[in-house]
Design an enzyme around this catalytic site. Structure first.
Site, PDB file in Angstrom:
ATOM      1  N   MET A  63       1.001  -0.915   0.028  1.00 60.01           N
ATOM      2  CA  MET A  63      -0.038   0.158  -0.296  1.00 60.01           C
ATOM      3  C   MET A  63       0.801   1.335   0.061  1.00 60.01           C
ATOM      4  O   MET A  63       1.697   1.210   1.054  1.00 60.01           O
ATOM      5  CB  MET A  63      -0.825  -0.044   1.231  1.00 60.01           C
ATOM      6  CG  MET A  63      -1.994  -1.032   1.278  1.00 60.01           C
ATOM      7  SD  MET A  63      -2.950  -1.268   2.907  1.00 60.01           S
ATOM      8  CE  MET A  63      -1.362  -1.812   3.820  1.00 60.01           C
TER       9      MET A  63
ATOM     10  N   SER B 263       5.637  -1.128  -0.511  1.00 64.45           N
ATOM     11  CA  SER B 263       5.049  -0.789  -1.862  1.00 64.45           C
ATOM     12  C   SER B 263       6.096   0.047  -2.539  1.00 64.45           C
ATOM     13  O   SER B 263       7.054   0.824  -1.834  1.00 64.45           O
ATOM     14  CB  SER B 263       3.820   0.192  -1.674  1.00 64.45           C
ATOM     15  OG  SER B 263       3.604   0.858  -2.839  1.00 64.45           O
TER      16      SER B 263
ATOM     17  N   GLN C 251       7.221  -4.817  -3.652  1.00 65.89           N
ATOM     18  CA  GLN C 251       6.465  -4.416  -4.757  1.00 65.89           C
ATOM     19  C   GLN C 251       6.924  -3.612  -6.086  1.00 65.89           C
ATOM     20  O   GLN C 251       7.669  -2.618  -5.494  1.00 65.89           O
ATOM     21  CB  GLN C 251       4.940  -3.943  -4.398  1.00 65.89           C
ATOM     22  CG  GLN C 251       4.119  -3.676  -5.566  1.00 65.89           C
ATOM     23  CD  GLN C 251       3.405  -2.326  -5.501  1.00 65.89           C
ATOM     24  OE1 GLN C 251       3.696  -1.466  -4.574  1.00 65.89           O
ATOM     25  NE2 GLN C 251       2.166  -2.398  -6.167  1.00 65.89           N
TER      26      GLN C 251
ATOM     27  N   TYR D  62       6.215  -1.810  -9.810  1.00 63.99           N
ATOM     28  CA  TYR D  62       5.415  -1.623 -11.202  1.00 63.99           C
ATOM     29  C   TYR D  62       6.457  -1.569 -12.145  1.00 63.99           C
ATOM     30  O   TYR D  62       7.663  -1.141 -12.017  1.00 63.99           O
ATOM     31  CB  TYR D  62       4.706  -0.348 -10.921  1.00 63.99           C
ATOM     32  CG  TYR D  62       3.588  -0.143 -10.131  1.00 63.99           C
ATOM     33  CD1 TYR D  62       2.159  -0.847 -10.822  1.00 63.99           C
ATOM     34  CD2 TYR D  62       3.649   0.369  -8.828  1.00 63.99           C
ATOM     35  CE1 TYR D  62       1.186  -0.802  -9.832  1.00 63.99           C
ATOM     36  CE2 TYR D  62       2.269   0.292  -7.929  1.00 63.99           C
ATOM     37  CZ  TYR D  62       1.337  -0.396  -8.547  1.00 63.99           C
ATOM     38  OH  TYR D  62       0.150  -0.260  -7.833  1.00 63.99           O
TER      39      TYR D  62
ATOM     40  N   THR E 103       3.197  -5.837  -9.754  1.00 65.09           N
ATOM     41  CA  THR E 103       1.719  -5.590  -9.957  1.00 65.09           C
ATOM     42  C   THR E 103       1.324  -5.307 -11.274  1.00 65.09           C
ATOM     43  O   THR E 103       1.888  -4.555 -12.096  1.00 65.09           O
ATOM     44  CB  THR E 103       1.253  -4.251  -9.027  1.00 65.09           C
ATOM     45  OG1 THR E 103       1.436  -4.659  -7.803  1.00 65.09           O
ATOM     46  CG2 THR E 103      -0.382  -4.289  -9.423  1.00 65.09           C
TER      47      THR E 103
ATOM     48  N   LYS F  85       1.180 -10.063  -9.158  1.00 68.81           N
ATOM     49  CA  LYS F  85       0.062  -9.712  -8.398  1.00 68.81           C
ATOM     50  C   LYS F  85      -0.902  -9.319  -9.354  1.00 68.81           C
ATOM     51  O   LYS F  85      -0.587  -8.343 -10.074  1.00 68.81           O
ATOM     52  CB  LYS F  85       0.366  -8.972  -7.457  1.00 68.81           C
ATOM     53  CG  LYS F  85      -0.975  -8.181  -6.436  1.00 68.81           C
ATOM     54  CD  LYS F  85      -0.355  -7.413  -5.277  1.00 68.81           C
ATOM     55  CE  LYS F  85      -1.549  -6.871  -4.598  1.00 68.81           C
ATOM     56  NZ  LYS F  85      -2.338  -5.679  -5.108  1.00 68.81           N
TER      57      LYS F  85
ATOM     58  N   SER G  88      -5.949 -11.313  -7.346  1.00 64.61           N
ATOM     59  CA  SER G  88      -6.348 -10.127  -6.835  1.00 64.61           C
ATOM     60  C   SER G  88      -6.902  -9.169  -7.975  1.00 64.61           C
ATOM     61  O   SER G  88      -6.736  -9.179  -9.203  1.00 64.61           O
ATOM     62  CB  SER G  88      -5.065  -9.178  -6.385  1.00 64.61           C
ATOM     63  OG  SER G  88      -5.431  -7.984  -6.071  1.00 64.61           O
TER      64      SER G  88
ATOM     65  N   HIS H 256      -6.932  -5.764  -7.366  1.00 61.98           N
ATOM     66  CA  HIS H 256      -6.336  -4.557  -6.901  1.00 61.98           C
ATOM     67  C   HIS H 256      -7.259  -3.613  -5.745  1.00 61.98           C
ATOM     68  O   HIS H 256      -7.536  -2.536  -5.680  1.00 61.98           O
ATOM     69  CB  HIS H 256      -6.135  -3.478  -7.927  1.00 61.98           C
ATOM     70  CG  HIS H 256      -4.965  -2.644  -7.660  1.00 61.98           C
ATOM     71  ND1 HIS H 256      -3.858  -3.040  -8.426  1.00 61.98           N
ATOM     72  CD2 HIS H 256      -4.703  -1.368  -7.226  1.00 61.98           C
ATOM     73  CE1 HIS H 256      -2.907  -1.886  -7.944  1.00 61.98           C
ATOM     74  NE2 HIS H 256      -3.613  -1.000  -6.981  1.00 61.98           N
TER      75      HIS H 256
ATOM     76  N   ARG I  80     -10.023  -1.221  -6.782  1.00 61.70           N
ATOM     77  CA  ARG I  80      -9.509   0.258  -7.135  1.00 61.70           C
ATOM     78  C   ARG I  80      -9.350   0.569  -8.539  1.00 61.70           C
ATOM     79  O   ARG I  80      -8.934   1.926  -8.714  1.00 61.70           O
ATOM     80  CB  ARG I  80      -8.293   0.648  -6.088  1.00 61.70           C
ATOM     81  CG  ARG I  80      -8.631   0.525  -4.678  1.00 61.70           C
ATOM     82  CD  ARG I  80      -7.366   0.670  -3.710  1.00 61.70           C
ATOM     83  NE  ARG I  80      -6.529   2.133  -3.983  1.00 61.70           N
ATOM     84  CZ  ARG I  80      -7.222   3.125  -3.271  1.00 61.70           C
ATOM     85  NH1 ARG I  80      -8.294   3.148  -2.306  1.00 61.70           N
ATOM     86  NH2 ARG I  80      -6.376   4.349  -3.486  1.00 61.70           N
TER      87      ARG I  80
ATOM     88  N   GLY J  89      -7.599  -9.323  -1.412  1.00 66.31           N
ATOM     89  CA  GLY J  89      -9.100  -8.514  -1.454  1.00 66.31           C
ATOM     90  C   GLY J  89     -10.084  -9.317  -0.660  1.00 66.31           C
ATOM     91  O   GLY J  89     -10.786 -10.403  -0.752  1.00 66.31           O
ATOM     92  N   GLY J  90     -10.723  -8.288   0.413  1.00 64.91           N
ATOM     93  CA  GLY J  90     -11.979  -8.685   1.114  1.00 64.91           C
ATOM     94  C   GLY J  90     -11.882  -9.549   2.366  1.00 64.91           C
ATOM     95  O   GLY J  90     -12.837  -9.761   3.018  1.00 64.91           O
ATOM     96  N   ILE J  91     -10.662  -9.825   2.664  1.00 63.65           N
ATOM     97  CA  ILE J  91     -10.310 -10.417   3.937  1.00 63.65           C
ATOM     98  C   ILE J  91     -10.649  -9.502   5.024  1.00 63.65           C
ATOM     99  O   ILE J  91     -10.023  -8.624   5.220  1.00 63.65           O
ATOM    100  CB  ILE J  91      -9.098 -11.089   3.969  1.00 63.65           C
ATOM    101  CG1 ILE J  91      -8.640 -12.107   2.810  1.00 63.65           C
ATOM    102  CG2 ILE J  91      -8.574 -11.812   5.463  1.00 63.65           C
ATOM    103  CD1 ILE J  91      -9.282 -13.587   2.950  1.00 63.65           C
TER     104      ILE J  91
END
Length: 363
Positions: free
Chosen positions: A80, A108, A129, A131, A156, A222, A244, A246, A249, A278-280
């Protein structure tokens, strides 16, 4: 509230929303478009009833080995960016809180803390992470992570362009002056905001294969939802896959990560570690994800909310809540180890044992 801390992750979400300025709260809590995927990420877990087995005594052991490291439990911290927006200690506090609870953290690329300082704050802040920024800059950043003691990279791939997030727009959110992704200093990046320029600079499969062969560390990928993409990523040399969307987002209208997981898990077939992001929001969600094929899960917003509410202590408490809830769920389902958690624990996967199959449920 025990010791003044919220008792559940839902309470942390409410407390963080109340504590943060409206614009930052919109950035931290919001999603793309109408936030359908954001809501679906959590709601999809509720559509998966758990089918426990009884009279099986077990003292749950949540330990696992992930890319050669023994971890106390299967909950990791997702990458993040811009954490200084919610707490002055930013990634240092997150790393300290995560390591205190034995949780591996992925730093991140948009971190506001130098690689070495985040790592020094928490020994389990040891994945980084990326990009894609082109071959030269991406490899240079990967080498910076390796030199700072990180043990794996996470590329990602699902956000070559930013999603539109109306909640942020309505709140007038903009990154404040002086906030910087400090670990990208000196690296060239795509200039301008034209969609065509961003797409032209986005990675392709051959770029992933090149990075996996050239990088000084193993590369996890990811942002996978389609099983064919998972297969291609493994062929390209990926050391792990993260299912995932994301966090809802980037592109709205996607399936929940947990909905996409079973097909990806069947394709991956344990060839590389498979994570779900996602969603945990509860320990039972961790159980469900592992039952449907994940080796581990990542949490993002809950950790950020813990950081916003109580710094490193809040992060540690959020992770402790998830661990305790997972152990209780395992005990109540007759699972002594993570290996005991399988698809038979999900009611809709048990058509021959009294449950409803997904097909019959839709009729």
């Amino acid at each position: 509230m025990a010791d003044g801390l919220p008792p559940t992750l839902a309470d942390y979400a409410r407390a963080a929303t109340a504590a943060l300025p409206p614009g930052i709260a919109a950035w931290a809590m919001g999603g793309a478009g109408e936030e359908i995927t954001l809501r679906r990420n959590e709601a999809a877990f509720d559509a998966l009833p758990i089918l426990p087995r009884v009279l099986q005594r077990s003292a749950p052991d949540t330990g696992l080995t992930l890319l050669g490291t023994r971890l106390a439990h299967p909950v990791l911290i997702a990458p993040m960016g811009w954490q200084r927006l919610v707490h002055p200690e930013a990634e240092r506090a997150l790393a300290a809180g995560a390591t205190a609870q034995g949780a591996r953290m992925v730093l991140s690329a948009q971190a506001t803390t130098p690689l070495s300082e985040a790592r020094a704050a928490g020994a389990l802040c040891d994945w980084f992470q990326l990009y894609w920024m082109g071959q030269g800059p991406t490899l240079a950043l990967a080498q910076r992570a390796a030199d700072a003691g990180y043990s794996a990279l996470m590329l990602t791939v699902d956000a070559p362009v930013a999603g539109q997030r109306p909640r942020e727009m309505r709140a007038g959110f903009v990154l404040p002056e002086g906030l910087a992704a400090v670990n990208l200093a000196g690296l060239p990046r795509v200039s301008g905001g034209r969609l065509e320029d961003l797409i032209a600079a986005a990675p392709a499969w051959e770029d992933l294969a090149w990075l996996c062969s050239a990088a000084p560390l193993p590369v996890l990928v990811k942002g996978i939802l389609h099983p064919t993409d998972a297969t291609q990523a493994i062929r390209a040399g990926a050391a792990g896959i993260v299912v995932s969307n994301h966090g809802g987002r980037v592109l709205d209208g996607l399936p929940a990560s947990i909905e996409a997981l079973p097909a990806v898990a069947a394709t991956v077939a344990r060839r590389v570690p498979l994570l779900l992001d996602g969603g945990i929001r509860r320990g039972t969600d961790v159980l469900r994800a592992l039952a449907l094929g994940a080796d581990a899960v990542m949490v993002g917003r809950p950790a950020l909310q813990g950081l916003a509410v109580a710094g490193a202590l809040g992060v540690a408490h959020v992770l402790r809540l998830l661990q305790d809830e997972l152990r209780i769920a395992m005990a109540l389902c007759g699972c002594a180890t993570l290996d005991d958690i399988g698809p038979a624990l999900i009611f809709f996967n048990n058509g021959q044992e009294g449950g409803l199959t997904p097909t019959s449920r839709r009729k």
